[in-house]
Design a protein around this motif. Structure first.
Motif, PDB file in Angstrom:
ATOM      1  N   TYR A 148     -10.228   3.331   8.900  1.00 26.48           N
ATOM      2  CA  TYR A 148      -9.916   3.601   8.140  1.00 26.48           C
ATOM      3  C   TYR A 148      -9.325   4.858   8.036  1.00 26.48           C
ATOM      4  CZ  TYR A 148     -14.844   2.342   8.116  1.00 26.48           C
ATOM      5  OH  TYR A 148     -16.180   1.261   7.789  1.00 26.48           O
ATOM      6  N   LEU A 166       0.979   4.410   0.871  1.00 24.91           N
ATOM      7  CA  LEU A 166       0.445   6.192   2.031  1.00 24.91           C
ATOM      8  C   LEU A 166       1.557   7.663   1.751  1.00 24.91           C
ATOM      9  CD1 LEU A 166      -0.106   4.167   5.312  1.00 24.91           C
ATOM     10  CD2 LEU A 166      -1.399   4.783   3.644  1.00 24.91           C
ATOM     11  N   ASP A 181      -5.618   9.771   3.817  1.00 21.93           N
ATOM     12  CA  ASP A 181      -4.615   9.808   3.095  1.00 21.93           C
ATOM     13  C   ASP A 181      -4.306  11.491   2.173  1.00 21.93           C
ATOM     14  OD1 ASP A 181      -2.398  10.541   1.248  1.00 21.93           O
ATOM     15  OD2 ASP A 181      -1.958   8.037   0.731  1.00 21.93           O
ATOM     16  N   LEU A 196       1.128  -1.092  -0.068  1.00 23.68           N
ATOM     17  CA  LEU A 196       0.162  -0.093   0.341  1.00 23.68           C
ATOM     18  C   LEU A 196       1.111   1.192  -0.346  1.00 23.68           C
ATOM     19  CD1 LEU A 196      -3.235   1.674   0.416  1.00 23.68           C
ATOM     20  CD2 LEU A 196      -2.534   1.086   2.804  1.00 23.68           C
ATOM     21  N   GLN A 227      -7.492  10.139  -0.542  1.00 22.42           N
ATOM     22  CA  GLN A 227      -8.267   8.671  -0.578  1.00 22.42           C
ATOM     23  C   GLN A 227      -8.371   8.255   0.897  1.00 22.42           C
ATOM     24  OE1 GLN A 227      -5.290   6.038  -2.314  1.00 22.42           O
ATOM     25  NE2 GLN A 227      -6.477   6.673  -4.634  1.00 22.42           N
ATOM     26  N   VAL A 228      -9.139   7.774   1.097  1.00 20.35           N
ATOM     27  CA  VAL A 228      -9.511   7.091   2.094  1.00 20.35           C
ATOM     28  C   VAL A 228      -9.607   5.578   1.702  1.00 20.35           C
ATOM     29  CG1 VAL A 228     -11.190   6.208   4.335  1.00 20.35           C
ATOM     30  CG2 VAL A 228     -11.192   8.614   3.175  1.00 20.35           C
ATOM     31  N   HIS A 229      -8.610   4.947   2.836  1.00 17.78           N
ATOM     32  CA  HIS A 229      -8.318   3.429   2.460  1.00 17.78           C
ATOM     33  C   HIS A 229      -8.949   2.639   4.049  1.00 17.78           C
ATOM     34  CE1 HIS A 229      -4.944   4.627  -0.318  1.00 17.78           C
ATOM     35  NE2 HIS A 229      -4.822   5.034   0.764  1.00 17.78           N
ATOM     36  N   ASP A 242     -10.490  -1.810   0.501  1.00 13.51           N
ATOM     37  CA  ASP A 242     -11.133  -0.665   0.118  1.00 13.51           C
ATOM     38  C   ASP A 242     -10.354   0.466  -0.150  1.00 13.51           C
ATOM     39  OD1 ASP A 242     -13.086  -0.212  -2.428  1.00 13.51           O
ATOM     40  OD2 ASP A 242     -13.870   0.550  -1.174  1.00 13.51           O
ATOM     41  N   THR A 243     -10.524   1.284  -1.458  1.00 12.22           N
ATOM     42  CA  THR A 243      -9.947   2.165  -0.934  1.00 12.22           C
ATOM     43  C   THR A 243     -11.126   3.404  -1.950  1.00 12.22           C
ATOM     44  OG1 THR A 243      -8.284   1.950  -1.411  1.00 12.22           O
ATOM     45  CG2 THR A 243      -8.493   4.085  -2.194  1.00 12.22           C
ATOM     46  N   ARG A 244     -11.478   4.379  -0.788  1.00 11.96           N
ATOM     47  CA  ARG A 244     -12.131   5.009  -1.832  1.00 11.96           C
ATOM     48  C   ARG A 244     -12.413   6.743  -1.588  1.00 11.96           C
ATOM     49  NH1 ARG A 244     -16.549   2.700   2.981  1.00 11.96           N
ATOM     50  NH2 ARG A 244     -16.093   0.862   2.224  1.00 11.96           N
ATOM     51  N   ARG A 281     -11.926   9.947  -4.301  1.00 12.67           N
ATOM     52  CA  ARG A 281     -10.467  10.512  -5.125  1.00 12.67           C
ATOM     53  C   ARG A 281     -10.630  12.514  -5.252  1.00 12.67           C
ATOM     54  NH1 ARG A 281     -12.444   8.649 -11.409  1.00 12.67           N
ATOM     55  NH2 ARG A 281     -14.676  10.159 -11.454  1.00 12.67           N
ATOM     56  N   LEU A 318      -5.983  -4.666   3.888  1.00 10.02           N
ATOM     57  CA  LEU A 318      -6.335  -3.649   2.846  1.00 10.02           C
ATOM     58  C   LEU A 318      -8.115  -3.703   2.255  1.00 10.02           C
ATOM     59  CD1 LEU A 318      -6.338  -0.724   1.732  1.00 10.02           C
ATOM     60  CD2 LEU A 318      -4.975  -1.555   0.109  1.00 10.02           C
TER      61      LEU A 318
END
Length: 339
Positions: free
Chosen positions: A74, A59, A77, A57, A82-84, A94-96, A98, A92
């Protein structure tokens, strides 16, 4: 192994831990300089690790972290926008979101709010509003504190917290009067999900000429950076720059008590000033962009100096909490019981 040193300011034994006095109808709990409970050292055990040079990942700049009722983690970043989403054991999932201006997208995020059901709110610094996503990552209507941006002005949000049904946001609203003077309202307030303010816990209005440079104390106000929200919805707020005093305010805004401790403010060294200027990105040979305070804030501001645990304990990181520590100690906190 890194450790935390906890200065137990309130002991379970019936010792003279604090003096309780009433001033102007409000309870003041006055603690001594030396904690009767002594110092407890807690060793930290690493549970899992994610990111780093050898990690899967990437970061950029993690600035916010929260956990939902099921234990999912949660991580906001702020560099990658993004929110991982991580499982309780650090996988990990999901990534939400952009970077962007569309539904559920963000720019300049400053903090993260997590709802118990896994919904998230990204606090966007400017323009100041909360970008909402549901538990599946789909966009929800954004929360605009105070409604739409005030005509002729602009809003900035610094941070936010949610516990129970109390959603608390900290920010400022700036507008210009007819003579061109800047009027800024700084606030810490409770909001409904419609964006309407319910209770203002702290607010002040600053009127100044736009050509006058603000000082450090004008920009880094203690209540804006070091406040905390307790599980029962109460808010714990530092009073001022050098005095060791915390206001405990009920969810509906009534002052319940003031917690105090004898404390000698930390006078800044030349190295302290150089560190602060480096943090601001100021070149070493350049003059400070603002007037720096002579003393370090007693309650650490940039490190989130006030936290409240699930059992109601208040943890306070002071200006000495990260200085002159024994080898291997990460930080030293003052710990107060819920009273």
């Amino acid at each position: 192994m890194r450790t935390l040193a906890l200065v137990l300011a309130m002991a379970a034994l019936p010792v003279l831990a604090a003096e309780e006095v009433e001033i102007d109808g409000r309870l003041h709990v006055r603690n001594p300089a030396t904690p009767p409970g002594g110092i407890e050292t807690i060793e930290l055990e690493e549970l899992w690790r994610l990111g780093g040079e050898d990690g899967d990942l990437l970061l950029g700049l993690p600035t916010g972290l929260g956990v939902d009722a099921a234990g999912f983690v949660y991580v906001l970043d702020a560099q990658l926008n993004q929110v991982h989403v991580l499982s309780p054991d650090g996988v990990l999932l999901d990534t939400r979101s952009r970077e962007g201006d569309g539904p559920g997208e963000m720019r300049n995020p400053s903090d993260l709010i997590v709802w118990p059901d896994g919904g998230i709110g990204v606090v966007q610094e400017y323009p100041g509003y909360v970008i909402r996503l549901d538990g599946a990552g789909d966009p929800l209507p954004s929360l605009h504190p105070g409604g739409a941006t005030e005509e002729g002005g602009f809003g900035v949000l610094m941070n936010g917290r949610l516990r129970g049904d109390n959603l608390v946001l900290c920010g400022m609203m700036t507008r210009f009067d007819d003579e061109g003077q800047r009027i800024r309202r700084n606030y810490l307030a409770s909001y409904g999900e419609d964006g309407l303010e319910r209770v203002a816990y702290v607010e002040n209005t600053v009127l100044r000429d736009t050509e006058q440079a603000p000082g450090e104390k004008d920009i880094l106000q203690p209540f804006a950076l070091a406040w905390a929200l307790a599980p029962d919805g109460r808010v714990v707020i530092p009073l001022d720059w050098t005095r060791y005093a915390l206001r405990v305010v009920g969810p509906q805004g009534g002052l319940e008590r003031v917690i105090e401790r004898e404390y000698e403010p930390w006078r800044r060294t030349d190295e302290d000033r150089r560190f602060l200027l480096r943090l601001m990105g100021v070149p070493e040979d350049a003059p400070p962009p603002m007037e720096l305070a002579e003393y370090e804030p007693t309650i650490s501001l940039l490190q989130g100096g006030v936290q409240v645990s699930e059992n109601g304990e208040i943890w306070v990181l002071t200006s000495r909490g990260v200085r002159n520590l024994p080898e291997g100690v990460l930080a030293r906190f003052d710990v107060f019981d819920p009273e």
